[in-house]
Design a protein around this motif. Structure first.
Motif, mmCIF file in Angstrom:
data_model
loop_
_atom_site.group_PDB
_atom_site.id
_atom_site.type_symbol
_atom_site.label_atom_id
_atom_site.label_comp_id
_atom_site.label_asym_id
_atom_site.label_seq_id
_atom_site.Cartn_x
_atom_site.Cartn_y
_atom_site.Cartn_z
ATOM 1 N N GLU A 170 3.069 89.762 -82.410
ATOM 2 C CA GLU A 170 4.311 89.512 -82.716
ATOM 3 C C GLU A 170 5.125 89.834 -81.616
ATOM 4 O O GLU A 170 4.979 91.180 -80.840
ATOM 5 N N PRO A 171 6.380 89.353 -81.238
ATOM 6 C CA PRO A 171 7.057 89.279 -80.057
ATOM 7 C C PRO A 171 7.727 90.849 -80.150
ATOM 8 O O PRO A 171 7.900 91.379 -79.104
ATOM 9 N N GLN A 172 8.028 91.147 -81.493
ATOM 10 C CA GLN A 172 8.887 92.422 -81.493
ATOM 11 C C GLN A 172 8.144 93.900 -81.857
ATOM 12 O O GLN A 172 8.636 94.685 -82.151
ATOM 13 N N ASP A 173 6.741 93.562 -81.704
ATOM 14 C CA ASP A 173 5.877 94.446 -82.063
ATOM 15 C C ASP A 173 6.057 95.577 -80.819
ATOM 16 O O ASP A 173 5.835 95.326 -79.744
ATOM 17 N N PRO A 174 6.240 96.801 -81.407
ATOM 18 C CA PRO A 174 6.538 98.104 -80.364
ATOM 19 C C PRO A 174 5.263 98.419 -79.847
ATOM 20 O O PRO A 174 5.314 99.458 -78.765
ATOM 21 N N HIS A 175 4.104 97.794 -80.268
ATOM 22 C CA HIS A 175 2.725 98.464 -79.779
ATOM 23 C C HIS A 175 2.492 97.329 -78.528
ATOM 24 O O HIS A 175 2.712 96.443 -78.626
ATOM 25 N N SER A 176 1.406 97.898 -77.661
ATOM 26 C CA SER A 176 0.814 97.168 -76.558
ATOM 27 C C SER A 176 -0.137 96.320 -77.233
ATOM 28 O O SER A 176 -0.574 96.440 -78.554
ATOM 29 N N PRO A 177 -0.293 95.063 -76.451
ATOM 30 C CA PRO A 177 -1.456 94.389 -77.000
ATOM 31 C C PRO A 177 -3.042 95.200 -77.287
ATOM 32 O O PRO A 177 -3.041 96.351 -76.862
ATOM 33 N N PRO A 178 -3.704 94.989 -78.135
ATOM 34 C CA PRO A 178 -4.861 95.772 -78.789
ATOM 35 C C PRO A 178 -5.708 95.884 -77.504
ATOM 36 O O PRO A 178 -6.348 97.062 -77.627
ATOM 37 N N MET A 179 -6.122 95.094 -76.539
ATOM 38 C CA MET A 179 -6.759 95.564 -75.487
ATOM 39 C C MET A 179 -6.088 96.650 -74.659
ATOM 40 O O MET A 179 -7.180 97.727 -74.660
ATOM 41 N N LEU A 180 -5.033 96.789 -74.540
ATOM 42 C CA LEU A 180 -4.354 98.046 -73.892
ATOM 43 C C LEU A 180 -4.413 99.022 -74.771
ATOM 44 O O LEU A 180 -4.377 100.327 -74.176
ATOM 45 N N ARG A 181 -4.287 99.109 -76.085
ATOM 46 C CA ARG A 181 -4.653 100.078 -77.009
ATOM 47 C C ARG A 181 -5.794 100.776 -76.818
ATOM 48 O O ARG A 181 -5.718 102.007 -77.374
ATOM 49 N N VAL A 182 -6.704 100.120 -76.665
ATOM 50 C CA VAL A 182 -8.089 100.879 -76.259
ATOM 51 C C VAL A 182 -8.319 101.180 -74.983
ATOM 52 O O VAL A 182 -8.666 102.462 -74.927
ATOM 53 N N HIS A 183 -8.096 100.390 -73.987
ATOM 54 C CA HIS A 183 -8.394 100.648 -72.686
ATOM 55 C C HIS A 183 -7.418 101.808 -72.100
ATOM 56 O O HIS A 183 -7.576 102.533 -71.154
ATOM 57 N N GLY A 184 -6.052 101.751 -72.389
ATOM 58 C CA GLY A 184 -5.046 102.655 -72.046
ATOM 59 C C GLY A 184 -5.574 104.043 -72.346
ATOM 60 O O GLY A 184 -5.690 104.936 -71.454
ATOM 61 N N PRO A 185 -5.704 104.264 -73.572
ATOM 62 C CA PRO A 185 -6.093 105.791 -73.796
ATOM 63 C C PRO A 185 -7.614 106.137 -73.335
ATOM 64 O O PRO A 185 -7.862 107.108 -72.951
ATOM 65 N N PHE A 186 -8.310 105.275 -73.419
ATOM 66 C CA PHE A 186 -9.798 105.610 -72.891
ATOM 67 C C PHE A 186 -9.803 105.998 -71.336
ATOM 68 O O PHE A 186 -10.751 106.855 -71.107
ATOM 69 N N SER A 187 -9.213 105.190 -70.550
ATOM 70 C CA SER A 187 -9.251 105.282 -69.343
ATOM 71 C C SER A 187 -8.629 106.686 -68.894
ATOM 72 O O SER A 187 -8.357 107.180 -67.656
ATOM 73 N N ASN A 188 -7.834 107.217 -69.760
ATOM 74 C CA ASN A 188 -7.010 108.365 -69.610
ATOM 75 C C ASN A 188 -7.631 109.759 -70.077
ATOM 76 O O ASN A 188 -7.338 110.713 -70.086
ATOM 77 N N ALA A 189 -8.716 109.459 -70.743
ATOM 78 C CA ALA A 189 -9.680 110.450 -71.303
ATOM 79 C C ALA A 189 -11.128 110.768 -70.661
ATOM 80 O O ALA A 189 -11.829 109.866 -70.446
ATOM 81 N N ARG A 190 -11.212 111.666 -69.977
ATOM 82 C CA ARG A 190 -12.280 112.268 -68.971
ATOM 83 C C ARG A 190 -13.666 112.065 -69.848
ATOM 84 O O ARG A 190 -14.698 111.719 -69.326
ATOM 85 N N ASP A 191 -13.378 112.674 -71.167
ATOM 86 C CA ASP A 191 -14.497 112.682 -71.940
ATOM 87 C C ASP A 191 -15.227 111.167 -72.474
ATOM 88 O O ASP A 191 -16.238 111.218 -72.554
ATOM 89 N N PHE A 192 -14.421 110.272 -72.409
ATOM 90 C CA PHE A 192 -14.937 109.029 -72.491
ATOM 91 C C PHE A 192 -15.797 108.685 -71.412
ATOM 92 O O PHE A 192 -16.978 108.220 -71.674
ATOM 93 N N ALA A 193 -15.471 108.810 -70.076
ATOM 94 C CA ALA A 193 -16.059 108.475 -68.949
ATOM 95 C C ALA A 193 -17.411 109.468 -69.049
ATOM 96 O O ALA A 193 -18.598 108.900 -68.444
ATOM 97 N N ARG A 194 -17.452 110.570 -69.282
ATOM 98 C CA ARG A 194 -18.445 111.526 -69.278
ATOM 99 C C ARG A 194 -19.415 111.055 -70.242
ATOM 100 O O ARG A 194 -20.805 111.124 -70.039
ATOM 101 N N HIS A 195 -19.137 110.679 -71.636
ATOM 102 C CA HIS A 195 -19.983 110.575 -72.541
ATOM 103 C C HIS A 195 -20.751 109.052 -72.523
ATOM 104 O O HIS A 195 -21.740 108.905 -73.033
ATOM 105 N N PHE A 196 -20.023 108.292 -71.623
ATOM 106 C CA PHE A 196 -20.570 106.872 -71.517
ATOM 107 C C PHE A 196 -21.023 106.775 -70.293
ATOM 108 O O PHE A 196 -21.171 105.507 -69.798
ATOM 109 N N HIS A 197 -21.042 107.632 -69.405
ATOM 110 C CA HIS A 197 -21.714 107.721 -68.018
ATOM 111 C C HIS A 197 -20.922 106.635 -67.153
ATOM 112 O O HIS A 197 -21.814 105.941 -66.609
ATOM 113 N N CYS A 198 -19.826 106.780 -67.300
ATOM 114 C CA CYS A 198 -19.152 105.532 -66.579
ATOM 115 C C CYS A 198 -19.106 106.046 -64.890
ATOM 116 O O CYS A 198 -18.535 107.189 -64.608
#
Length: 736
Positions: free
Chosen positions: A693-721
């Protein structure tokens, strides 16, 4: 506080390796056999038996050691969860995910790739909760005949009886119009006093054509209940939010809708068109008086406290005392009664416009108000009125480039209306059906772990000074928690006098209007009683958690704490990754004020602003599908809560014994517990990007996943990125 990496391998495979790689028995000659014994004619039978015993003892020790090793491995390592709940969750994950996508470059598609075009995870859960209510309402064993609860089932059944609704047609609505004196599109009508008509519309039909009036806690301490006057709600979108060409099309569609309503009620087509045109013209004039919330906030005019007498002087066209007294009976109002007014300038201009219309065309105002009531009541009428409403909404969403609204089945509409009018009863029945004491205890334990992790994390927030840090930790400790349902819903009461003021029949519309009056009366009565610590803003079966700033309370309804977000029998990784992250996100709302400019004068504002700038750039650097965009400033606070919520939930999950003792995984998913944590977080965010929705204060769903994950070192470590991959960037932001 980080746990060891897990391979995700099934214990059975490790067990077979343990046997194959175990030590073997060496067939060497014992030193005892090399001694030369005297040649005796007698036989020494004890010697070979002793050798056999020694060998057997060694073999037993080795076998026991291997068995012990396997036992320890299987006891301490993650076990597949094989309960029905886990099998259902595994099927849900497999159906929504696309494992052919590389998780380090597009985890949203990895987890949600097959979810496009379907409901969001929250919408799907909300629909499942409504299905539970449907089962309750349609199950004969749930009824308690002769009690007040029986009216709940009667109302739901009458809503489902579409044959009776179709047979009645527009006749029940015509009776309502005649009781109001009629209108100018019909041959017989009586002109009533403007304020008398307005008072009847507000008190008997719950319709507010020129403003809204409702009871709510006062915005400031001590939050006592007070009548609040706010801007009205219109079917038409605001003109200033649309392009001129688009808005002209919107007006044409709305004009066609009003024409259709009048025609369905037997009105003369020429008179209907004239009334519809004048009605839209007046609505457009009222639009010009509206001020957006952001503008009022910037001007420091969110609300004003005035008496009824003062409001009467400033907006004299409305008989405020009589209209409000009729609406909020049995409250006893006087001219000195204080009101909270949210937009005083709008009310002044609205009053002036009404006075002009009363001088020029008094009869038009009555017809204009009745036409608005017809639109409001149309969902309770037959299919022709409902179809007219559906077509209007569909056209408006197309013109404003919003996704189409799904067509809900009749049972769902009836569940929603029954829930709105009979929430106390349905809340108790839902709790009994879907939120056991075991579930509530497990949810409270999870929240306790999240709160502890947040308090610990606040110790190292880089931009907080010590005084602010201590105050922030105290705020978390002092937080009130409402879990599952309001206290009254946990004590299911089948009072024979409940809903005694509701008269059902003879038509569904009349039942509907009786429920409208009963609900308003119960709301007023509840405010006249001693004010509870917090009034819930969501239904028990709702899926939206929230934090109330005024009451300093966080609410997690029972409807949210359901599969696939939460279940006492789920692996811990699932509950912490899904429900735990939601809980942490809501707790961080406590500190939103600190992140705003000037919100924390004692803090290191330079470090804070650098962290927020980093966060904004971080999100802007993440690619989005073509045609999808977002406003980084508008979503900044929610992005901060997403990143912090994931980090806090992961920290709480990682605080566990060595070797994942007692951990479980989902079978056949090939995910370690830590990987399952991230998979469960992403599953919560699954939705079609086009439904934002236009007035939704949240980011698009893809960003709600990729934003936090790319900021978490543990994600990269456990998925061997590999370093440099999208979800393993060279730099990260440190806000929380």
């Amino acid at each position: 506080t980080e746990g060891g990496d897990q391979s995700g391998e099934e214990p059975g495979r490790g067990e077979s390796r343990a046997w194959r790689s175990g030590p073997f028995l060496r067939q060497e000659q014992s030193p005892v056999s090399q001694v030369e014994w005297p040649q005796e004619p007698r036989i020494m039978p004890g010697f070979p038996i002793r050798r056999v015993l020694v060998a057997g003892l060694l073999f037993s020790l080795l076998l026991g050691s291997s068995v012990l090793f396997v036992y320890i491995f299987r006891s301490c390592g993650p076990r597949p969860c094989r309960t029905q709940e886990c099998w259902d969750l595994q099927a849900h994950y497999l159906a929504s995910g696309n494992t052919s996508v590389a998780p380090c470059t597009d985890f949203f598609s990895f987890a949600c790739g097959e979810s496009k075009g379907t409901l969001s995870s929250f919408q799907a859960l909300a629909e499942e909760n409504k299905r539970r209510l449907q089962k309750i309402l349609e199950e004969p064993g749930s009824r308690h005949l002769g009690s007040g609860e029986d009216k709940v089932f009667q109302f739901y059944s009458s809503c489902l009886d579409t044959d009776a609704i179709e047979a009645a047609g527009a006749a029940p609505l015509r009776q309502v119009i005649e009781a109001l004196g009629g209108w100018r599109i019909s041959g017989n009508w009586t002109s009533l006093d403007f304020n008398r008509t307005l008072s009847l519309l507000m008190s008997q039909y719950g319709y507010f054509p020129f403003f809204r009036a409702y009871l709510r806690p006062h915005p400031s301490l001590p939050h006592k209940p007070v009548i609040q006057i706010d801007q009205p709600e219109f079917d038409l979108p605001l003109k200033q939010e649309q392009e001129q060409k688009i808005y002209a099309q919107i007006v044409r569609e709305y004009l066609a809708y009003l024409n259709r309503l009048g025609t369905l009620l037997g009105g003369d087509p020429a008179k209907v068109q004239e009334l519809a045109f004048l009605s839209i013209s007046m609505t457009s004039q009222l639009f010009q008086f509206l001020r957006p919330l952001e503008q009022r906030r910037a001007q420091g005019e969110l609300f004003k406290l005035v008496t009824i007498d003062q409001l009467q002087e400033m907006a004299p066209a409305i008989d405020w005392l009589s209209c409000l007294q009729a609406t909020f009976t049995p409250m006893s109002l006087s001219p000195s009664q204080h009101l909270v007014v949210h937009d005083l300038e709008y009310l002044k201009n609205m009053s002036q416009l009404v006075e002009e219309k009363l001088l020029k065309d008094r009869d038009f105002l009555q017809s204009h108000m009745i036409l608005g009531l017809v639109g409001t009541l149309s969902p309770a009428l037959d299919s022709k009125f409902q179809e007219a409403r559906r077509l209007l909404i569909q056209k408006l969403r197309e013109l404003t480039q919003r996704p189409p609204m799904p067509i809900s089945p009749r049972w769902m509409k009836c569940v929603e209306e029954t829930g709105a009018f009979f929430e106390p009863t349905l809340a108790g029945l839902f709790i009994h059906e879907a939120f056991s004491p075991e579930t509530q205890r497990a949810a409270m334990e999870l929240l306790t772990d999240i709160k502890d992790a947040l308090i610990t994390r606040l110790r190292s927030v880089p931009w907080m000074d010590e005084k602010t840090r201590k105050r922030a930790q105290d705020r978390v400790t002092q937080l009130q928690v409402k879990m599952g349902a309001p206290e009254w819903a946990l004590k299911l009461s089948l009072d024979r006098q409940a809903y005694s003021d509701i008269q059902l029949g003879p038509s569904y519309l009349q039942s509907f209007l009786s429920c409208v009056r009963s609900l308003r009366a119960r709301t007023v009565q509840s405010f006249l009683k001693s004010l509870p610590q917090h009034r819930w803003q969501v239904s028990t079966w709702g899926v939206n958690a929230y934090y109330s700033i005024s009451d300093h309370v966080v609410v997690f309804p029972a409807g949210l704490l359901q599969p696939p977000f939460f279940h006492p029998g789920y692996p811990r990784a699932v509950n912490f990754g899904a429900a735990g992250s939601i809980m942490a996100h809501e707790l961080l709302h406590i500190f939103y004020q600190l992140l705003l400019p000037g919100g924390c004068p004692a803090c290191d504002t330079h470090v804070l602003q650098e962290a927020l700038l980093c966060l904004r750039r971080h999100y802007e650097s993440i690619p989005l599908p073509s045609g999808l965009s977002f406003n980084g400033s508008w979503t900044l606070l929610e992005n901060a809560a997403d990143i912090g919520g994931l980090a806090i939930a992961l920290q709480a999950y990682n605080k566990r014994p060595l070797w994942n003792h007692g951990e479980a995984i989902l079978p056949n998913l090939d995910l370690s517990p830590q990987q399952l944590f991230f998979r469960s977080y992403a599953q919560v965010m699954c939705r079609d990007p086009g439904t934002l929705e236009p007035q939704d204060p949240h980011s698009p769903p893809m960003l709600r996943v990729h934003g936090p994950f790319s900021n978490a070192r543990d994600f990269a470590r456990h998925f061997h990125c590999p370093r440099g991959a999208l979800l393993n960037p060279s730099s990260r932001c440190r806000l929380w």
